[in-house]
Design a protein around this motif. Structure first.
Motif, PDB file in Angstrom:
ATOM      1  N   GLY A 132       2.588   5.956  -2.856  1.00 40.18           N
ATOM      2  CA  GLY A 132       3.714   6.741  -3.363  1.00 40.18           C
ATOM      3  C   GLY A 132       3.653   6.995  -4.859  1.00 40.18           C
ATOM      4  N   LYS A 133       2.921   6.133  -5.573  1.00 42.85           N
ATOM      5  CA  LYS A 133       2.724   6.306  -7.022  1.00 42.85           C
ATOM      6  C   LYS A 133       1.490   7.156  -7.329  1.00 42.85           C
ATOM      7  N   GLY A 134       0.865   7.707  -6.289  1.00 43.32           N
ATOM      8  CA  GLY A 134      -0.258   8.620  -6.497  1.00 43.32           C
ATOM      9  C   GLY A 134      -1.624   7.976  -6.596  1.00 43.32           C
ATOM     10  N   CYS A 135      -1.770   6.744  -6.130  1.00 45.30           N
ATOM     11  CA  CYS A 135      -3.067   6.063  -6.231  1.00 45.30           C
ATOM     12  C   CYS A 135      -4.110   6.709  -5.324  1.00 45.30           C
ATOM     13  N   LYS A 136      -5.330   6.783  -5.824  1.00 43.49           N
ATOM     14  CA  LYS A 136      -6.427   7.435  -5.101  1.00 43.49           C
ATOM     15  C   LYS A 136      -7.289   6.449  -4.330  1.00 43.49           C
ATOM     16  N   LEU A 137      -7.150   5.181  -4.635  1.00 44.98           N
ATOM     17  CA  LEU A 137      -7.950   4.119  -4.037  1.00 44.98           C
ATOM     18  C   LEU A 137      -7.149   2.829  -4.157  1.00 44.98           C
ATOM     19  N   ILE A 138      -7.250   1.972  -3.154  1.00 46.28           N
ATOM     20  CA  ILE A 138      -6.512   0.707  -3.168  1.00 46.28           C
ATOM     21  C   ILE A 138      -7.491  -0.466  -3.204  1.00 46.28           C
ATOM     22  N   VAL A 139      -7.229  -1.407  -4.098  1.00 46.79           N
ATOM     23  CA  VAL A 139      -7.972  -2.659  -4.135  1.00 46.79           C
ATOM     24  C   VAL A 139      -7.030  -3.781  -3.710  1.00 46.79           C
ATOM     25  N   ILE A 140      -7.398  -4.461  -2.629  1.00 43.42           N
ATOM     26  CA  ILE A 140      -6.625  -5.623  -2.193  1.00 43.42           C
ATOM     27  C   ILE A 140      -7.155  -6.815  -2.982  1.00 43.42           C
ATOM     28  N   ALA A 141      -6.481  -7.159  -4.062  1.00 38.32           N
ATOM     29  CA  ALA A 141      -6.957  -8.224  -4.948  1.00 38.32           C
ATOM     30  C   ALA A 141      -6.428  -9.576  -4.477  1.00 38.32           C
ATOM     31  N   CYS A 142      -6.565  -9.809  -3.182  1.00 39.83           N
ATOM     32  CA  CYS A 142      -6.023 -11.009  -2.548  1.00 39.83           C
ATOM     33  C   CYS A 142      -6.924 -11.361  -1.376  1.00 39.83           C
ATOM     34  N   ASN A 143      -7.512 -12.538  -1.401  1.00 38.61           N
ATOM     35  CA  ASN A 143      -8.388 -12.962  -0.314  1.00 38.61           C
ATOM     36  C   ASN A 143      -7.642 -13.045   1.011  1.00 38.61           C
ATOM     37  N   THR A 144      -6.435 -13.599   0.972  1.00 40.59           N
ATOM     38  CA  THR A 144      -5.672 -13.781   2.203  1.00 40.59           C
ATOM     39  C   THR A 144      -5.306 -12.443   2.831  1.00 40.59           C
ATOM     40  N   ALA A 145      -4.851 -11.487   2.016  1.00 40.66           N
ATOM     41  CA  ALA A 145      -4.501 -10.165   2.546  1.00 40.66           C
ATOM     42  C   ALA A 145      -5.736  -9.446   3.071  1.00 40.66           C
ATOM     43  N   VAL A 194       0.842  -1.207   0.000  1.00 42.27           N
ATOM     44  CA  VAL A 194       0.000   0.000   0.000  1.00 42.27           C
ATOM     45  C   VAL A 194       0.874   1.252   0.000  1.00 42.27           C
ATOM     46  N   ASP A 195       1.938   1.255   0.790  1.00 47.20           N
ATOM     47  CA  ASP A 195       2.838   2.412   0.817  1.00 47.20           C
ATOM     48  C   ASP A 195       3.401   2.687  -0.578  1.00 47.20           C
ATOM     49  N   TYR A 196       3.775   1.628  -1.288  1.00 48.96           N
ATOM     50  CA  TYR A 196       4.317   1.814  -2.635  1.00 48.96           C
ATOM     51  C   TYR A 196       3.268   2.413  -3.573  1.00 48.96           C
ATOM     52  N   LEU A 197       2.067   1.876  -3.527  1.00 47.99           N
ATOM     53  CA  LEU A 197       1.009   2.357  -4.428  1.00 47.99           C
ATOM     54  C   LEU A 197       0.599   3.790  -4.107  1.00 47.99           C
ATOM     55  N   LYS A 251      -5.124   2.530   9.309  1.00 51.45           N
ATOM     56  CA  LYS A 251      -3.826   3.197   9.115  1.00 51.45           C
ATOM     57  C   LYS A 251      -3.869   4.281   8.039  1.00 51.45           C
ATOM     58  N   TYR A 252      -4.670   4.047   6.984  1.00 51.70           N
ATOM     59  CA  TYR A 252      -4.654   4.965   5.841  1.00 51.70           C
ATOM     60  C   TYR A 252      -5.982   5.716   5.714  1.00 51.70           C
ATOM     61  N   ASP A 253      -5.915   6.911   5.107  1.00 47.72           N
ATOM     62  CA  ASP A 253      -7.132   7.717   4.991  1.00 47.72           C
ATOM     63  C   ASP A 253      -7.702   7.754   3.581  1.00 47.72           C
ATOM     64  N   LEU A 254      -7.312   6.809   2.727  1.00 52.15           N
ATOM     65  CA  LEU A 254      -7.922   6.697   1.401  1.00 52.15           C
ATOM     66  C   LEU A 254      -8.761   5.420   1.361  1.00 52.15           C
ATOM     67  N   PRO A 255      -9.725   5.354   0.447  1.00 51.36           N
ATOM     68  CA  PRO A 255     -10.590   4.162   0.388  1.00 51.36           C
ATOM     69  C   PRO A 255      -9.801   2.892   0.077  1.00 51.36           C
ATOM     70  N   ILE A 256     -10.124   1.819   0.793  1.00 54.17           N
ATOM     71  CA  ILE A 256      -9.492   0.519   0.577  1.00 54.17           C
ATOM     72  C   ILE A 256     -10.584  -0.530   0.414  1.00 54.17           C
ATOM     73  N   ILE A 257     -10.542  -1.226  -0.704  1.00 53.44           N
ATOM     74  CA  ILE A 257     -11.542  -2.246  -1.028  1.00 53.44           C
ATOM     75  C   ILE A 257     -10.888  -3.620  -0.961  1.00 53.44           C
ATOM     76  N   GLY A 258     -11.568  -4.552  -0.333  1.00 53.11           N
ATOM     77  CA  GLY A 258     -11.033  -5.901  -0.212  1.00 53.11           C
ATOM     78  C   GLY A 258     -11.868  -6.916  -0.966  1.00 53.11           C
ATOM     79  N   ILE A 259     -11.484  -8.160  -0.810  1.00 52.80           N
ATOM     80  CA  ILE A 259     -12.190  -9.243  -1.486  1.00 52.80           C
ATOM     81  C   ILE A 259     -12.332 -10.412  -0.525  1.00 52.80           C
ATOM     82  N   GLU A 260     -13.518 -10.973  -0.474  1.00 54.45           N
ATOM     83  CA  GLU A 260     -13.782 -12.135   0.366  1.00 54.45           C
ATOM     84  C   GLU A 260     -14.458 -13.213  -0.479  1.00 54.45           C
ATOM     85  N   PRO A 261     -14.322 -14.474  -0.078  1.00 55.51           N
ATOM     86  CA  PRO A 261     -15.057 -15.524  -0.784  1.00 55.51           C
ATOM     87  C   PRO A 261     -16.559 -15.249  -0.787  1.00 55.51           C
TER      88      PRO A 261
END
Length: 262
Positions: A63-76, A58-61, A87-97
């Motif tokens: 740093g690249k100027g991303c406005k929203l993060i998608v965790i494209a990993c069920n485990t994460a 997430v820190d890397y993304l 921890k972060y103040d931008l939208p974060i979307i996850g994925i569940e089974p």
């Protein structure tokens, strides 16, 4: 409006299945995809390790100027999303089974879930299962070894087919009629799964749902890219760039792909 890209990360190339759905629904949005293949699979790591890797991604993304993060990993998602959102103040979307969808559609009241050890052992997975499994029997199966095979591009190999048949056999014997794919790598096995499973067993993954949620969040936060902007698609891998490219190239989009010493 925000011209920044959507950031997407996974423990490898599996999350490109999510990227495809997001791009299909939101073709005007730029994306940056980070494949942490060097550390795949996350499903065999501890929660502390998964959280540390997720924060690094997430820190890397960001740093690249991303406005929203998608965790494209069920485990994460199941092991780290609560901490990441705190921890972060931008939208974060996850994925569940997609257990809810499977439970609602099951006629035999038996649902199979093929996922990693990290997902199946997480607190979030168990709470989701319990909330949607009223009267439904959930049969869990760890897909040990499948992520590594997919990361090596072995989507139709005899080794992959044999492993899948072994994992599916107990669930089929119990009479499942829904198979939930609990790892973003696994949709790439759908052609193989279709040949193995009886016709009445429906395969369910979460890609479309994540794309719809991404669109909804962009609209709610007024983060949609102006229609006049030209989308850019960047992909990074810290292991085998050629393998990642083999999953991106068939989509036909113009993309940039690079090795990342990360």
């Amino acid at each position: 409006m925000n011209k920044g890209p959507i950031g997407i990360f996974d423990s490898g190339i599996g999350g490109t299945s999510i990227w495809r759905e997001i791009h299909k629904l939101l073709p005007n949005e730029s994306t940056i995809y980070l494949a942490d293949s060097k550390n795949a699979p996350y499903g065999e790591k501890s929660q502390e390790q998964i959280l540390a890797l997720s924060i690094k991604n997430v820190d890397y993304l960001i740093g690249k100027g991303c406005k929203l993060i998608v965790i494209a990993c069920n485990t994460a998602t199941t092991n780290a999303i609560e901490e990441l959102r705190a921890k972060y103040d931008l939208p974060i979307i996850g994925i569940e089974p997609a257990i809810k969808t499977a439970a609602l559609n099951s006629k035999t009241k038996k649902v199979g879930v093929l996922a990693t050890k990290g997902t199946l052992s997480s607190r979030l997975f168990h709470s989701t299962s319990e909330s949607h499994a009223n009267g439904i029997r959930i049969l869990e199966q760890k897909g040990t070894g499948l992520v590594e095979l997919i990361e090596n591009g072995e989507l139709t190999s005899l080794k992959t087919k044999t492993l899948l048949e072994r994992y599916l056999a107990p669930m089929l014997q119990e009479g499942i009629d829904q198979l939930v794919l609990g790892c973003t790598h696994y949709p790439y096995l759908i052609p193989l799964l279709t040949n193995i499973l009886p016709n009445h067993v429906k395969i369910i993954d979460s890609g479309e749902g994540v794309a719809r949620q991404t669109k909804k969040v962009l609209e709610n936060y007024n983060l949609c890219t102006p229609l006049t902007s030209k989308a850019k698609f960047q992909f990074y891998s810290n292991k085998d760039v050629e393998v990642l490219e083999s999953f991106v190239k068939p989509t036909g989009v113009a993309y940039e792909i690079r090795f990342l010493d990360f």
